[in-house]
Design an enzyme around this catalytic site. Sequence first.
Site, PDB file in Angstrom:
ATOM      1  N   PHE A 131      23.824 -32.248  -6.473  1.00  0.00           N
ATOM      2  CA  PHE A 131      23.043 -31.056  -6.976  1.00  0.00           C
ATOM      3  C   PHE A 131      21.426 -31.298  -6.593  1.00  0.00           C
ATOM      4  O   PHE A 131      20.902 -32.280  -6.935  1.00  0.00           O
ATOM      5  CB  PHE A 131      23.161 -31.220  -8.431  1.00  0.00           C
ATOM      6  CG  PHE A 131      22.867 -29.627  -9.078  1.00  0.00           C
ATOM      7  CD1 PHE A 131      23.829 -28.755  -9.032  1.00  0.00           C
ATOM      8  CD2 PHE A 131      21.754 -29.528  -9.808  1.00  0.00           C
ATOM      9  CE1 PHE A 131      23.294 -27.446  -9.456  1.00  0.00           C
ATOM     10  CE2 PHE A 131      21.365 -28.175 -10.328  1.00  0.00           C
ATOM     11  CZ  PHE A 131      22.243 -27.217 -10.196  1.00  0.00           C
ATOM     12  N   ASP A 202      25.767 -38.282 -13.093  1.00  0.00           N
ATOM     13  CA  ASP A 202      25.279 -36.877 -13.773  1.00  0.00           C
ATOM     14  C   ASP A 202      26.789 -36.004 -14.081  1.00  0.00           C
ATOM     15  O   ASP A 202      27.552 -35.958 -13.384  1.00  0.00           O
ATOM     16  CB  ASP A 202      24.811 -35.862 -12.850  1.00  0.00           C
ATOM     17  CG  ASP A 202      24.226 -34.509 -13.257  1.00  0.00           C
ATOM     18  OD1 ASP A 202      24.750 -33.962 -14.112  1.00  0.00           O
ATOM     19  OD2 ASP A 202      22.969 -34.155 -12.982  1.00  0.00           O
ATOM     20  N   TYR A 227      24.712 -26.355 -21.491  1.00  0.00           N
ATOM     21  CA  TYR A 227      25.080 -25.138 -21.510  1.00  0.00           C
ATOM     22  C   TYR A 227      26.249 -24.495 -20.833  1.00  0.00           C
ATOM     23  O   TYR A 227      26.700 -23.490 -20.470  1.00  0.00           O
ATOM     24  CB  TYR A 227      23.789 -24.229 -21.129  1.00  0.00           C
ATOM     25  CG  TYR A 227      23.263 -24.717 -19.916  1.00  0.00           C
ATOM     26  CD1 TYR A 227      23.893 -24.305 -18.593  1.00  0.00           C
ATOM     27  CD2 TYR A 227      22.130 -25.462 -19.658  1.00  0.00           C
ATOM     28  CE1 TYR A 227      22.927 -24.581 -17.467  1.00  0.00           C
ATOM     29  CE2 TYR A 227      21.460 -25.775 -18.665  1.00  0.00           C
ATOM     30  CZ  TYR A 227      21.989 -25.567 -17.418  1.00  0.00           C
ATOM     31  OH  TYR A 227      21.444 -25.811 -16.419  1.00  0.00           O
ATOM     32  N   LYS A 228      26.936 -25.568 -19.799  1.00  0.00           N
ATOM     33  CA  LYS A 228      27.990 -25.204 -18.920  1.00  0.00           C
ATOM     34  C   LYS A 228      29.458 -25.404 -19.960  1.00  0.00           C
ATOM     35  O   LYS A 228      29.573 -24.678 -21.113  1.00  0.00           O
ATOM     36  CB  LYS A 228      28.039 -26.350 -18.039  1.00  0.00           C
ATOM     37  CG  LYS A 228      26.879 -26.096 -17.177  1.00  0.00           C
ATOM     38  CD  LYS A 228      26.747 -26.865 -15.713  1.00  0.00           C
ATOM     39  CE  LYS A 228      25.421 -26.382 -15.162  1.00  0.00           C
ATOM     40  NZ  LYS A 228      24.963 -27.639 -14.120  1.00  0.00           N
ATOM     41  N   ARG A 376      32.460 -19.111  -6.479  1.00  0.00           N
ATOM     42  CA  ARG A 376      32.978 -20.449  -7.373  1.00  0.00           C
ATOM     43  C   ARG A 376      33.721 -19.618  -8.808  1.00  0.00           C
ATOM     44  O   ARG A 376      33.071 -18.716  -9.115  1.00  0.00           O
ATOM     45  CB  ARG A 376      31.724 -21.013  -7.815  1.00  0.00           C
ATOM     46  CG  ARG A 376      31.943 -22.301  -7.801  1.00  0.00           C
ATOM     47  CD  ARG A 376      30.642 -23.220  -7.963  1.00  0.00           C
ATOM     48  NE  ARG A 376      29.742 -22.693  -8.891  1.00  0.00           N
ATOM     49  CZ  ARG A 376      28.676 -23.233  -9.452  1.00  0.00           C
ATOM     50  NH1 ARG A 376      28.891 -24.410  -9.764  1.00  0.00           N
ATOM     51  NH2 ARG A 376      28.082 -22.547 -10.598  1.00  0.00           N
TER      52      ARG A 376
HETATM   53  C1  LIG Z   1      23.705 -27.668 -14.002  1.00  0.00           C
HETATM   54  C2  LIG Z   1      23.383 -28.896 -13.368  1.00  0.00           C
HETATM   55  C3  LIG Z   1      22.031 -29.339 -13.563  1.00  0.00           C
HETATM   56  C4  LIG Z   1      20.923 -28.549 -14.613  1.00  0.00           C
HETATM   57  O1  LIG Z   1      19.533 -29.188 -14.656  1.00  0.00           O
HETATM   58  P1  LIG Z   1      18.758 -28.507 -15.700  1.00  0.00           P
HETATM   59  O2  LIG Z   1      17.620 -29.318 -15.681  1.00  0.00           O
HETATM   60  O3  LIG Z   1      19.427 -28.223 -16.950  1.00  0.00           O
HETATM   61  O4  LIG Z   1      18.648 -27.089 -15.151  1.00  0.00           O
HETATM   62  C5  LIG Z   1      21.565 -30.699 -13.333  1.00  0.00           C
HETATM   63  N1  LIG Z   1      22.470 -31.471 -12.486  1.00  0.00           N
HETATM   64  C6  LIG Z   1      23.728 -30.968 -12.147  1.00  0.00           C
HETATM   65  C7  LIG Z   1      24.737 -31.558 -11.428  1.00  0.00           C
HETATM   66  C8  LIG Z   1      24.102 -29.832 -12.541  1.00  0.00           C
HETATM   67  O5  LIG Z   1      25.508 -29.370 -12.351  1.00  0.00           O
END
Ligand SMILES: *Cc1c(COP(=O)(O)O)cnc(C)c1O
Length: 417
Positions: A131, A202, A227-228, A376
């Site tokens: 990511f 992560d 938040y997911k 997605r």
């Molecule tokens: C959604 C997501 C993030 C989000 O990072 P934020 O700092 O909360 O915006 C980070 N890493 C991965 C792999 C994600 O899917």
Amino acid sequence: MGVDNPSVDRETCLSFDRQDPLAWLREEFALPEGVIYLDGNSLGALPKQTVPRLNEVIAREWGNGLIRSWNAAQWMEAPARIGDKIARLIGAKAGEVIVADSTSVNLFKLLAGALRVQPGRHFILTETSNFPTDLYIAQGLVEMLGGNHVVRPVERAEIERSLDGSVAVLMLTHVDYATGEVHDMRRITAAARKVGALMLWDLSHSAGAVPIDLNAAGVDLAVGCGYKYLNGGPGAPAYLFVAEGLQDAMQSPLSGWMGHAAPFEFEPEYRPAPGITRLLAGSPPILSMLALEVAIDLWLRVDQQEARRKSMALGDLFIQQVDETCRDLGVEVVGPRDAAHRGSQVSLRHKEGYRVMRALIDRGIIGDFRTPDLMRFGFAPLYTRYVDVFDAVHGLREVVTSRAWDRPEYKTRLAVT
Ligand SMILES: *Cc1c(COP(=O)(O)O)cnc(C)c1O
């Protein structure tokens, strides 16, 4: 459920829903009428209980309690208390998880802490397709440290053979955000530890989607998103995990007062708090924290194996329906077809993916788009029904065959895709 039966019709999907042992959970969410929500992997739905709870927190704890609520309403304990609850969802012990900041900031804190305890090791090993924020944070940290460290992104197939005594930390995302592919956490963690590298996972697309057992896998460090699939609300605080045995050695580069051993002694020198608390920096965002807690409390009532079974079945049904009804439409399933290697999402490739997704969203079928051509679809097991999956695929077929996507307003990309 018999979703591998090749001719599943809508009626059959409705019967799957009637037999679904998790069907009761949908009632716990405030979902708008007429919407098929397949983006809970990006922003989870609103738990109904969040509304009265936040009203109470605002009116009573904040409005009446005012500053007394830091003590009287246990606001001060919220990061550790909610962390302990999340620990139960990810196979960690109480005292190993704390809720704080965003995933990005937590990555920064843990990577910096990891490099400090690994003197003489210069590499942050990661995956090219990680990511982006994970890669960006590592790049920024390395730059700040003045050239003694290197971020080394490699292709997925090269990860394990790139591990050696020069790797300080291996940083990977467990479930790939674009393809849904799942890494073998146990095997990779063991390989990292074998060469003395720290393992940082992560879990942003994992918690709430696939069962995780950090302690069983011997994981050192982890971060994840609130938040997911966890449904904590837009921009909900994230969490971080540090294995018990590593906590005394970990030092946060953001040595703020909330991570101090005695914040209200107001000492001029920083002294880290014992345990996981030292990873806090500043004051916790109480409203967001307590919204997240409602969602986690709901998760704690769910059998996670059952949730995983359902999410695999929903993904299988989706793929099977796409194969059956969208063949010859230029739509291709991306990522693992085998549910055992897939998170709770499926991506489809179509050359007009962005515009097709816009047209779907305008019909109330909500997924999202990831560049360059991926649509997605996430299957949050707590509130997605089998019939939603069926209807979404048939909506997709209609949008593609009718060329409903071919409208000038869909040519311009919105800020959030
Ligand atoms: C959604 C997501 C993030 C989000 O990072 P934020 O700092 O909360 O915006 C980070 N890493 C991965 C792999 C994600 O899917």
